[in-house]
Every structure is written in C-alpha cells, then in structure tokens.
Motif scaffolding. Sequence first.
Motif, PDB file in Angstrom:
ATOM      1  N   LYS A 108       0.810  -1.219   0.000  1.00  0.00           N
ATOM      2  CA  LYS A 108       0.000   0.000   0.000  1.00  0.00           C
ATOM      3  C   LYS A 108       0.845   1.272   0.000  1.00  0.00           C
ATOM      4  N   ASN A 109       2.034   1.225   0.609  1.00  0.00           N
ATOM      5  CA  ASN A 109       2.800   2.452   0.833  1.00  0.00           C
ATOM      6  C   ASN A 109       4.030   2.627  -0.056  1.00  0.00           C
ATOM      7  N   ALA A 110       4.608   1.562  -0.562  1.00  0.00           N
ATOM      8  CA  ALA A 110       5.808   1.691  -1.387  1.00  0.00           C
ATOM      9  C   ALA A 110       5.421   2.099  -2.802  1.00  0.00           C
ATOM     10  N   SER A 111       6.274   2.906  -3.430  1.00  0.00           N
ATOM     11  CA  SER A 111       5.978   3.335  -4.803  1.00  0.00           C
ATOM     12  C   SER A 111       6.539   2.341  -5.821  1.00  0.00           C
ATOM     13  N   PHE A 112       7.525   1.557  -5.414  1.00  0.00           N
ATOM     14  CA  PHE A 112       8.181   0.577  -6.291  1.00  0.00           C
ATOM     15  C   PHE A 112       8.644   1.234  -7.591  1.00  0.00           C
ATOM     16  N   SER A 113       9.126   2.474  -7.469  1.00  0.00           N
ATOM     17  CA  SER A 113       9.604   3.158  -8.672  1.00  0.00           C
ATOM     18  C   SER A 113      10.909   2.514  -9.132  1.00  0.00           C
ATOM     19  N   GLU A 114      11.248   2.806 -10.391  1.00  0.00           N
ATOM     20  CA  GLU A 114      12.447   2.218 -10.973  1.00  0.00           C
ATOM     21  C   GLU A 114      13.678   2.677 -10.191  1.00  0.00           C
ATOM     22  N   GLY A 115      14.492   1.767  -9.808  1.00  0.00           N
ATOM     23  CA  GLY A 115      15.723   2.064  -9.071  1.00  0.00           C
ATOM     24  C   GLY A 115      15.519   2.224  -7.575  1.00  0.00           C
ATOM     25  N   SER A 116      14.294   2.056  -7.088  1.00  0.00           N
ATOM     26  CA  SER A 116      14.092   2.214  -5.640  1.00  0.00           C
ATOM     27  C   SER A 116      14.637   0.991  -4.897  1.00  0.00           C
ATOM     28  N   LEU A 117      14.989   1.222  -3.660  1.00  0.00           N
ATOM     29  CA  LEU A 117      15.553   0.180  -2.819  1.00  0.00           C
ATOM     30  C   LEU A 117      14.741   0.107  -1.552  1.00  0.00           C
ATOM     31  N   LEU A 127      11.334 -13.054   3.015  1.00  0.00           N
ATOM     32  CA  LEU A 127       9.898 -12.936   2.739  1.00  0.00           C
ATOM     33  C   LEU A 127       9.644 -11.808   1.731  1.00  0.00           C
ATOM     34  N   ILE A 128      10.251 -10.652   1.959  1.00  0.00           N
ATOM     35  CA  ILE A 128      10.024  -9.487   1.089  1.00  0.00           C
ATOM     36  C   ILE A 128      10.612  -9.748  -0.305  1.00  0.00           C
ATOM     37  N   LYS A 129      11.782 -10.354  -0.372  1.00  0.00           N
ATOM     38  CA  LYS A 129      12.377 -10.695  -1.679  1.00  0.00           C
ATOM     39  C   LYS A 129      11.465 -11.650  -2.444  1.00  0.00           C
ATOM     40  N   GLU A 130      10.892 -12.577  -1.728  1.00  0.00           N
ATOM     41  CA  GLU A 130      10.017 -13.574  -2.364  1.00  0.00           C
ATOM     42  C   GLU A 130       8.707 -12.935  -2.835  1.00  0.00           C
ATOM     43  N   ARG A 131       8.119 -12.050  -2.013  1.00  0.00           N
ATOM     44  CA  ARG A 131       6.826 -11.445  -2.352  1.00  0.00           C
ATOM     45  C   ARG A 131       6.949 -10.299  -3.356  1.00  0.00           C
ATOM     46  N   PHE A 132       8.098  -9.637  -3.376  1.00  0.00           N
ATOM     47  CA  PHE A 132       8.299  -8.526  -4.302  1.00  0.00           C
ATOM     48  C   PHE A 132       9.567  -8.781  -5.117  1.00  0.00           C
ATOM     49  N   PRO A 133       9.538  -9.772  -6.014  1.00  0.00           N
ATOM     50  CA  PRO A 133      10.739 -10.135  -6.766  1.00  0.00           C
ATOM     51  C   PRO A 133      11.193  -9.015  -7.715  1.00  0.00           C
ATOM     52  N   GLN A 134      10.300  -8.126  -8.137  1.00  0.00           N
ATOM     53  CA  GLN A 134      10.647  -7.045  -9.044  1.00  0.00           C
ATOM     54  C   GLN A 134      11.396  -5.921  -8.327  1.00  0.00           C
ATOM     55  N   SER A 135      11.412  -5.925  -6.965  1.00  0.00           N
ATOM     56  CA  SER A 135      12.022  -4.836  -6.181  1.00  0.00           C
ATOM     57  C   SER A 135      13.421  -5.203  -5.712  1.00  0.00           C
ATOM     58  N   ARG A 136      14.218  -4.153  -5.573  1.00  0.00           N
ATOM     59  CA  ARG A 136      15.532  -4.351  -4.966  1.00  0.00           C
ATOM     60  C   ARG A 136      15.368  -4.211  -3.451  1.00  0.00           C
ATOM     61  N   VAL A 137      15.982  -5.132  -2.721  1.00  0.00           N
ATOM     62  CA  VAL A 137      15.893  -5.125  -1.263  1.00  0.00           C
ATOM     63  C   VAL A 137      17.313  -5.118  -0.705  1.00  0.00           C
ATOM     64  N   GLU A 149      11.908   3.195   1.979  1.00  0.00           N
ATOM     65  CA  GLU A 149      12.105   3.114   0.537  1.00  0.00           C
ATOM     66  C   GLU A 149      13.036   4.250   0.130  1.00  0.00           C
ATOM     67  N   ILE A 150      14.134   3.891  -0.542  1.00  0.00           N
ATOM     68  CA  ILE A 150      15.097   4.889  -1.011  1.00  0.00           C
ATOM     69  C   ILE A 150      14.958   4.966  -2.521  1.00  0.00           C
ATOM     70  N   SER A 151      14.648   6.178  -2.994  1.00  0.00           N
ATOM     71  CA  SER A 151      14.446   6.359  -4.425  1.00  0.00           C
ATOM     72  C   SER A 151      15.036   7.709  -4.822  1.00  0.00           C
ATOM     73  N   GLY A 152      16.017   7.681  -5.709  1.00  0.00           N
ATOM     74  CA  GLY A 152      16.641   8.921  -6.170  1.00  0.00           C
ATOM     75  C   GLY A 152      17.339   9.670  -5.049  1.00  0.00           C
ATOM     76  N   GLY A 153      17.877   8.958  -4.079  1.00  0.00           N
ATOM     77  CA  GLY A 153      18.577   9.590  -2.961  1.00  0.00           C
ATOM     78  C   GLY A 153      17.658  10.090  -1.864  1.00  0.00           C
ATOM     79  N   ILE A 154      16.375   9.914  -2.046  1.00  0.00           N
ATOM     80  CA  ILE A 154      15.397  10.365  -1.043  1.00  0.00           C
ATOM     81  C   ILE A 154      14.874   9.150  -0.295  1.00  0.00           C
ATOM     82  N   GLU A 155      14.892   9.245   1.024  1.00  0.00           N
ATOM     83  CA  GLU A 155      14.392   8.149   1.852  1.00  0.00           C
ATOM     84  C   GLU A 155      12.976   8.458   2.308  1.00  0.00           C
ATOM     85  N   LYS A 156      12.093   7.527   2.059  1.00  0.00           N
ATOM     86  CA  LYS A 156      10.727   7.632   2.572  1.00  0.00           C
ATOM     87  C   LYS A 156      10.640   6.634   3.721  1.00  0.00           C
ATOM     88  N   ASN A 157      10.439   7.176   4.913  1.00  0.00           N
ATOM     89  CA  ASN A 157      10.491   6.354   6.118  1.00  0.00           C
ATOM     90  C   ASN A 157       9.088   5.869   6.495  1.00  0.00           C
TER      91      ASN A 157
END
Length: 181
Positions: A108-117, A127-137, A149-157
């Motif tokens: 619900k809260n992650a944007s899963f944008s390209e390059g996000s971690l 568990l998270i790697k398995e459920r969100f295989p398209q995301s970098r963890v 979530e870190i995206s473009g040098g910005i951390e969303k806590n």
Amino acid sequence: MAELSNLTNRILDEAKVSADEIVKSAELKVEKIMEKSKEQAKTSYDSIVEKGALEAENLKERLKSNAKLKARDNELNAKQEVIKRVFEEALEDVKNIDNEKLVSYIQKNASFSEGSLLVVQKDKLNLIKERFPQSRVSEERFVESGFVEISGGIEKNFTFGTQIDYIKDEIQGEIAKVLFG
C-alpha cells in the motif's frame, strides 16, 4: 532668733509642700507616660499579632496552592507516563504484525519506482524478496519495523516508530480522553 527659726521653719514647710507638689506632679506625669506607653505597646502588639496572623494565612494559602500545583504536576506526569507506555506498547504490537499484514503495508505504501531500494527487517528479508521479486531489497541495511524506501537519494520512512511519532501529537488528546475520561 525665734523669728529666724520660725522663718526658717516656714520656708522649710513651704519647700516641703512645694517639693510634695512637684513629686505628685511628676508621679502623675510618670503615670500618664506609662499609661500612654502601655497603650502604644498594646497597639503595637495588636498590630504585630494581626500582621503575623495575616502573613501566616498568606503563607498557608501559598503552601496550599503550591501543594495543589505539585499534585497537579504529579498527576500530569503520571498521565503522560501512561500515554507514553500506550505508544510504546502500540509500537511493540505493530512490530510483531504477521507477515501478511506487513506485505500488505508495504504494498500500500511503497511506490516501487524504478531504481528504488527497500530496507526491511533482517528477519523479513527473504519474505520481502520472495513477495516482491521485481524490487531491490537491501541486504546490508535493516530497520526495526516497517520499511524504508530509497528512491533517487530520497528516503521515505515507513518504519512503525516513525509512523507512530507522526500521528502521536494528533491522537494524544483522544488517548487521554479514553484513558482518563
């Protein structure tokens, strides 16, 4: 000579009478001064006693007021401590949410944008790697609860502690009403 003796006696008698009058007059003056001094002393005494009683009453009222203030402060501190424990217990509860609720929270809260971690709890990494295989963890950095979530040098806590801190001010009053109604 008899006349001289009579004259001397008469002068002595007059001097005695005059001396007696002077002594009586002095005694009257002394009595008046003593009476006046007694009245002044009594007036001063009454004034001092009245002032002392007023100061004692004022001190008593200040002590009561200070005691009430201290009691109110102690009550307020106790209430704040209870509210603090409510938040701490709430944080512990959300830290222990089940895996499905955590996955749903991230979804619900992650944007899963390209390059996000995603930075997650160490014990939830697989568990998270398995459920969100398209995301970098991240496998090097971890959080206590929730995720970052870190995206473009910005951390969303989105850690639960941060989320609780964010809403704490808004809901403290409501919690106080429920607890102390």
